[in-house]
Design a protein around this motif. Structure first.
Motif, PDB file in Angstrom:
ATOM      1  N   GLN A 145       0.920  -1.202  -0.074  1.00  0.00           N
ATOM      2  CA  GLN A 145      -0.129   0.131   0.053  1.00  0.00           C
ATOM      3  C   GLN A 145       0.974   1.314  -0.043  1.00  0.00           C
ATOM      4  O   GLN A 145       0.405   2.216  -0.663  1.00  0.00           O
ATOM      5  CB  GLN A 145      -0.877  -0.085   1.333  1.00  0.00           C
ATOM      6  CG  GLN A 145      -2.153  -1.032   1.008  1.00  0.00           C
ATOM      7  CD  GLN A 145      -2.809  -0.935   2.406  1.00  0.00           C
ATOM      8  OE1 GLN A 145      -2.645  -0.121   3.145  1.00  0.00           O
ATOM      9  NE2 GLN A 145      -3.856  -1.974   2.542  1.00  0.00           N
ATOM     10  N   GLN A 146       1.764   1.240   0.907  1.00  0.00           N
ATOM     11  CA  GLN A 146       2.907   2.322   0.635  1.00  0.00           C
ATOM     12  C   GLN A 146       3.539   2.593  -0.566  1.00  0.00           C
ATOM     13  O   GLN A 146       3.477   3.789  -1.117  1.00  0.00           O
ATOM     14  CB  GLN A 146       3.875   2.236   1.841  1.00  0.00           C
ATOM     15  CG  GLN A 146       3.575   2.221   3.358  1.00  0.00           C
ATOM     16  CD  GLN A 146       3.231   3.392   3.735  1.00  0.00           C
ATOM     17  OE1 GLN A 146       2.299   4.323   3.223  1.00  0.00           O
ATOM     18  NE2 GLN A 146       4.138   3.806   4.590  1.00  0.00           N
ATOM     19  N   PHE A 147       3.879   1.436  -1.038  1.00  0.00           N
ATOM     20  CA  PHE A 147       4.448   1.586  -2.541  1.00  0.00           C
ATOM     21  C   PHE A 147       3.479   2.085  -3.532  1.00  0.00           C
ATOM     22  O   PHE A 147       3.569   2.961  -4.391  1.00  0.00           O
ATOM     23  CB  PHE A 147       4.924   0.003  -2.904  1.00  0.00           C
ATOM     24  CG  PHE A 147       5.511   0.267  -4.226  1.00  0.00           C
ATOM     25  CD1 PHE A 147       6.867   0.734  -4.602  1.00  0.00           C
ATOM     26  CD2 PHE A 147       4.960  -0.222  -5.370  1.00  0.00           C
ATOM     27  CE1 PHE A 147       7.244   0.767  -5.892  1.00  0.00           C
ATOM     28  CE2 PHE A 147       5.507  -0.284  -6.660  1.00  0.00           C
ATOM     29  CZ  PHE A 147       6.837   0.351  -6.991  1.00  0.00           C
ATOM     30  N   TYR A 148       2.293   1.719  -3.424  1.00  0.00           N
ATOM     31  CA  TYR A 148       1.084   2.029  -4.269  1.00  0.00           C
ATOM     32  C   TYR A 148       0.846   3.406  -4.134  1.00  0.00           C
ATOM     33  O   TYR A 148       0.748   4.430  -5.198  1.00  0.00           O
ATOM     34  CB  TYR A 148      -0.215   1.338  -3.951  1.00  0.00           C
ATOM     35  CG  TYR A 148      -1.097   1.615  -5.079  1.00  0.00           C
ATOM     36  CD1 TYR A 148      -1.153   1.390  -6.300  1.00  0.00           C
ATOM     37  CD2 TYR A 148      -2.347   2.319  -4.558  1.00  0.00           C
ATOM     38  CE1 TYR A 148      -2.353   1.551  -7.105  1.00  0.00           C
ATOM     39  CE2 TYR A 148      -3.474   2.599  -5.219  1.00  0.00           C
ATOM     40  CZ  TYR A 148      -3.471   2.446  -6.565  1.00  0.00           C
ATOM     41  OH  TYR A 148      -4.345   2.873  -7.497  1.00  0.00           O
ATOM     42  N   ARG A 149       0.835   3.938  -2.897  1.00  0.00           N
ATOM     43  CA  ARG A 149       0.695   5.350  -2.793  1.00  0.00           C
ATOM     44  C   ARG A 149       1.726   6.313  -3.165  1.00  0.00           C
ATOM     45  O   ARG A 149       1.464   7.413  -3.809  1.00  0.00           O
ATOM     46  CB  ARG A 149       0.422   5.711  -1.173  1.00  0.00           C
ATOM     47  CG  ARG A 149      -0.795   5.349  -0.589  1.00  0.00           C
ATOM     48  CD  ARG A 149      -0.940   5.501   0.934  1.00  0.00           C
ATOM     49  NE  ARG A 149      -2.053   4.847   1.247  1.00  0.00           N
ATOM     50  CZ  ARG A 149      -2.178   4.146   2.558  1.00  0.00           C
ATOM     51  NH1 ARG A 149      -1.196   4.296   3.279  1.00  0.00           N
ATOM     52  NH2 ARG A 149      -3.231   3.702   2.992  1.00  0.00           N
ATOM     53  N   LYS A 150       3.117   5.766  -3.081  1.00  0.00           N
ATOM     54  CA  LYS A 150       4.259   6.303  -3.367  1.00  0.00           C
ATOM     55  C   LYS A 150       4.212   6.659  -4.961  1.00  0.00           C
ATOM     56  O   LYS A 150       4.767   7.673  -5.451  1.00  0.00           O
ATOM     57  CB  LYS A 150       5.476   6.099  -2.904  1.00  0.00           C
ATOM     58  CG  LYS A 150       5.813   6.224  -1.588  1.00  0.00           C
ATOM     59  CD  LYS A 150       7.068   5.851  -1.017  1.00  0.00           C
ATOM     60  CE  LYS A 150       7.313   6.193   0.491  1.00  0.00           C
ATOM     61  NZ  LYS A 150       8.569   5.523   0.920  1.00  0.00           N
ATOM     62  N   SER A 151       3.840   5.472  -5.454  1.00  0.00           N
ATOM     63  CA  SER A 151       4.035   5.420  -7.062  1.00  0.00           C
ATOM     64  C   SER A 151       2.763   6.268  -7.572  1.00  0.00           C
ATOM     65  O   SER A 151       2.925   6.543  -8.766  1.00  0.00           O
ATOM     66  CB  SER A 151       3.942   4.169  -7.479  1.00  0.00           C
ATOM     67  OG  SER A 151       2.664   3.701  -7.137  1.00  0.00           O
ATOM     68  N   ARG A 152       1.881   6.616  -6.956  1.00  0.00           N
ATOM     69  CA  ARG A 152       0.546   7.420  -7.419  1.00  0.00           C
ATOM     70  C   ARG A 152       0.931   8.861  -7.257  1.00  0.00           C
ATOM     71  O   ARG A 152       0.237   9.503  -7.890  1.00  0.00           O
ATOM     72  CB  ARG A 152      -0.473   7.087  -6.680  1.00  0.00           C
ATOM     73  CG  ARG A 152      -1.241   5.501  -7.144  1.00  0.00           C
ATOM     74  CD  ARG A 152      -2.562   5.553  -6.893  1.00  0.00           C
ATOM     75  NE  ARG A 152      -3.372   6.333  -7.579  1.00  0.00           N
ATOM     76  CZ  ARG A 152      -4.585   6.492  -8.029  1.00  0.00           C
ATOM     77  NH1 ARG A 152      -5.212   5.337  -7.675  1.00  0.00           N
ATOM     78  NH2 ARG A 152      -5.060   7.435  -8.413  1.00  0.00           N
ATOM     79  N   ARG A 153       1.745   9.492  -6.746  1.00  0.00           N
ATOM     80  CA  ARG A 153       1.909  10.630  -6.465  1.00  0.00           C
ATOM     81  C   ARG A 153       2.609  11.176  -7.495  1.00  0.00           C
ATOM     82  O   ARG A 153       3.231  11.329  -8.298  1.00  0.00           O
ATOM     83  CB  ARG A 153       2.840  10.719  -5.274  1.00  0.00           C
ATOM     84  CG  ARG A 153       2.003  10.777  -3.881  1.00  0.00           C
ATOM     85  CD  ARG A 153       3.031  11.075  -2.720  1.00  0.00           C
ATOM     86  NE  ARG A 153       2.386  10.653  -1.448  1.00  0.00           N
ATOM     87  CZ  ARG A 153       3.027  10.691  -0.414  1.00  0.00           C
ATOM     88  NH1 ARG A 153       4.079  11.351  -0.241  1.00  0.00           N
ATOM     89  NH2 ARG A 153       2.214  10.420   0.735  1.00  0.00           N
TER      90      ARG A 153
END
Length: 148
Positions: A140-148
């Motif tokens: 989830q952290q990776f997904y959030r960072k990659s969406r920014r």
């Protein structure tokens, strides 16, 4: 591991049965020792009596004394035979109690092993659950960072 597991009750019962078997084994061992001591006392008594008769050799002793001596020795010999049988019975009983105790000990160890295996499986399941949560959080952290 929840204490409500029925295996804990089984373990407690097996521990109590093993303790009871241990007490019975100890009693049988003490009885065997007691009977062996009695046998040794009889054998020693016979030996002492024979030594006394040996000291009488060469002295004039009456036929009745000699007859009484042999009759008494026969009685002591009979008592020794009976005591040997008693020792053998006690030995058999002690062996039976030993086997019984070993069986109870084996059952207790089997339940302990089951509980240990169950605890290990529960710990592994908990570790997998925690790892899954960590992996989920990381993704989830990776997904959030990659969406920014």
């Amino acid at each position: 591991m929840a204490k409500a597991d029925p295996l804990f009750t089984v373990l407690k019962l097996n521990q109590e049965a093993e303790e009871q078997a241990s007490l019975q084994l100890r009693a049988a061992q003490l009885e065997l020792q007691r009977r062996q001591s009695q046998l040794k006392a009889l054998q020693d008594y016979r030996l002492d009596y024979m030594k006394q008769m040996e000291q009488q050799q060469g002295k004039n002793i009456s036929a009745s004394y000699y007859h009484q001596f042999h009759q008494f020795v026969r009685q002591v010999d009979d008592a020794i035979v009976q005591q040997v049988n008693s020792v053998q019975e006690a030995n058999t009983q002690q062996q039976h109690r030993l086997t019984h105790w070993q069986e109870k000990q084996q059952k207790r160890k089997a339940v302990e092993l089951l509980l240990a295996n169950k605890a290990e499986k529960a710990q592994l399941a908990e570790q997998r659950k925690e790892q899954k949560m960590v992996d989920e959080f990381a993704s989830q952290q990776f997904y959030r960072k990659s969406r920014r």
